[in-house]
Design an enzyme around this catalytic site. Sequence first.
Site, mmCIF file in Angstrom:
data_model
loop_
_atom_site.group_PDB
_atom_site.id
_atom_site.type_symbol
_atom_site.label_atom_id
_atom_site.label_comp_id
_atom_site.label_asym_id
_atom_site.label_seq_id
_atom_site.Cartn_x
_atom_site.Cartn_y
_atom_site.Cartn_z
ATOM 1 N N PHE A 163 4.566 7.527 4.939
ATOM 2 C CA PHE A 163 3.825 7.450 3.546
ATOM 3 C C PHE A 163 3.184 5.938 3.441
ATOM 4 O O PHE A 163 3.699 5.025 3.964
ATOM 5 C CB PHE A 163 4.751 7.881 2.490
ATOM 6 C CG PHE A 163 5.873 6.786 2.301
ATOM 7 C CD1 PHE A 163 5.857 5.832 1.356
ATOM 8 C CD2 PHE A 163 7.196 7.077 2.848
ATOM 9 C CE1 PHE A 163 6.949 4.919 1.181
ATOM 10 C CE2 PHE A 163 8.287 6.171 2.889
ATOM 11 C CZ PHE A 163 8.078 4.986 1.989
ATOM 12 N N CYS A 164 2.214 5.911 2.433
ATOM 13 C CA CYS A 164 1.642 4.752 2.349
ATOM 14 C C CYS A 164 1.095 4.695 0.847
ATOM 15 O O CYS A 164 1.582 5.470 0.049
ATOM 16 C CB CYS A 164 0.819 4.202 3.345
ATOM 17 S SG CYS A 164 -0.755 5.440 3.346
ATOM 18 N N THR A 165 0.544 3.596 0.559
ATOM 19 C CA THR A 165 -0.050 3.728 -1.013
ATOM 20 C C THR A 165 -0.818 4.698 -1.462
ATOM 21 O O THR A 165 -0.545 5.471 -2.260
ATOM 22 C CB THR A 165 -0.678 2.278 -1.241
ATOM 23 O OG1 THR A 165 -0.024 1.138 -0.753
ATOM 24 C CG2 THR A 165 -0.979 1.973 -2.680
#
Length: 308
Positions: free
Chosen positions: A177-179
């Site tokens: 996951f990331c922003t």
Amino acid sequence: MTAMFQVAALYRFTPFEDPAALRRPLLDLCLAQGVTGTLLLAPEGINGTIAGSEDGVAAVLAHIQNLPGCAGIEPKYASAEVAPFGKMKVRLKREIVTMGQPGLDPRAAVGRYVPPRQWNAVVRDPDTVVIDTRNAYEVAIGSFEGALDPGTEAFGDFPEWWAQNAERFASKRVAMFCTGGIRCEKSTAFLRAQGVEDVVHLEGGILRYLEDVPEDESLWQGACFVFDDRVSVGHGLRPGGHLLCHACRRPLAPEDTKRRDYEPGVQCHQCVDQFSQADRARFRERVKQMRLARERGARHLGAKVETG
């Protein structure tokens, strides 16, 4: 208070034969509409965040959606009571998110998308390793319960970290996951290229999770760093209360401003040993110019925060 500015974050991997030819018309439209922020153009697509009036942002998004391969862009919207950017920039780059892996094409093969409402089951699965693909300073202020922090200083460090750690995850499903999703497009494509078959990622990134999942059901802990003057957001995309050190561009909790090493605009506890005296003199001059600009009722452009 009613929000005065609409904020829209967007990206799309799509081939642009001549990104330079797209730059001027896009910048001119943003300026004409009073829209500020940063947009990156590269042969692999577009990435950035803009802010302005609803009509102004809509006009710019309509233009972007008419670019080759961009019709399906789904921006992530937020609101702000003050302008989150000082000016508008449209920049030409080699990559819209820098990983430094020539030939990697996220359009060819990426991990399976997991909708926010199904993400908790992934995080709780003992046979899944959940990896936060963001930079260490972002992870420091918030992440998912039990997520693995690679400790990378830049996204381009991830391939080396993976090479050193891949054997640890040989029997696991990998979830990333990331922003907002863009780094996961590349990191999952990278893992697929490395032969990892069972790889998934959070659809829409942390921002969509914080928007869609009720706080009482959430496995998110802390705040999410964002690349504008809001600095961080929490559940419901409400401001997270962090400030920004304008020397090292890292987030600060309110209590960090009470540390002995903190000097507004010049240094914080994270960068007290990072800059030279000449750098600090330059930073102090910038703080002075920003103060003078405020006294004139203007915004000094040195206060801007860029997307990343």
